[in-house]
Design a protein around this motif. Structure first.
Motif: not given
Length: 222
Positions: A149-151, A139-147, A62-75
């Protein structure tokens, strides 16, 4: 005198929205509460997500799904904040109106698995207050954030590895030809795509050729 806008880079984005940020903690708690209150919608979308990602991630949590949801909402929230004109509008209404009328242009809702919940108006207001008077580094603004968030263990397990910025730049400089039709079939947060776009925009060619070259840049991911 007009106040100069601060420019945010990928490190700033990670500080604001990464897993150690206040916004991340508040949003994840919000999503967990919404999952309980909207149980049917949540479980339906969670099941859809499992079907899509089970062969990729193996064991799904569930944690991974919530992280995916969070990432999509932030974008989505960042796009709304950047592109909408809200100075004389009620922020809450502006968010809802802009989301419904404009975000379809960016195809954010093609994959509707994360469309079981919207950010609360309070959380969106917090994000808007952070980003109202900023510009973004090209630049790629979400490169570090993505890494972050997703372990790393999860990403490496499924074969996701990220190319350092300096190597991305070198590869594009050496191999990309202006106007060539180019595809990154697993683009992640878009490092290679963004570097190609940077190269196109910084060229001295006519705008019409730049526009054509931009239309030949493609990328997708899951």
């Amino acid at each position: 005198m007009v106040e100069a806008k601060r420019e945010l880079d990928h490190k700033d984005i990670t500080k604001l929205f990464g897993p150690r940020s206040q916004i991340y903690g508040d949003c994840i708690q919000f999503l967990k509460k919404k999952a309980l209150r909207k149980k049917d919608a949540y479980e339906h979308k969670f099941a859809e997500w499992k079907v899509v990602f089970k062969d990729i991630y193996g064991t799904l949590e569930e944690e991974l799904f919530l992280n995916h949801t969070y990432f999509a909402l932030i974008l989505k929230a960042i796009v709304v904040t950047k592109l909408s004109v809200m100075a004389n509008l009620d922020l809450e209404d502006a968010y809802l109106d802009f989301k419904d009328s404009n975000l379809a242009v960016f195809h954010f809702f093609e994959f509707e698995t994360f469309y079981w919940v919207d950010l609360s108006k309070k959380l969106f207001r917090t994000i808007y207050n952070y980003l109202e008077k900023v510009n973004y580094s090209r630049e790629d603004l979400f490169h570090d954030m993505y890494q972050h968030i997703f372990m790393p263990l999860t990403r490496h397990k499924i074969g996701e590895f990220y190319t350092p910025f300096n190597l991305v730049k070198k590869m594009v400089e050496n191999f990309y030809e202006f106007g060539a039709k180019s595809l990154d079939p697993s683009c992640g947060s878009g490092s290679f795509l963004i570097e190609m776009v940077r190269q196109i925009l910084s060229s001295e060619k006519p705008d019409t050729l730049k526009f054509d070259a931009l239309n030949n840049i493609y990328g997708f991911d899951i």
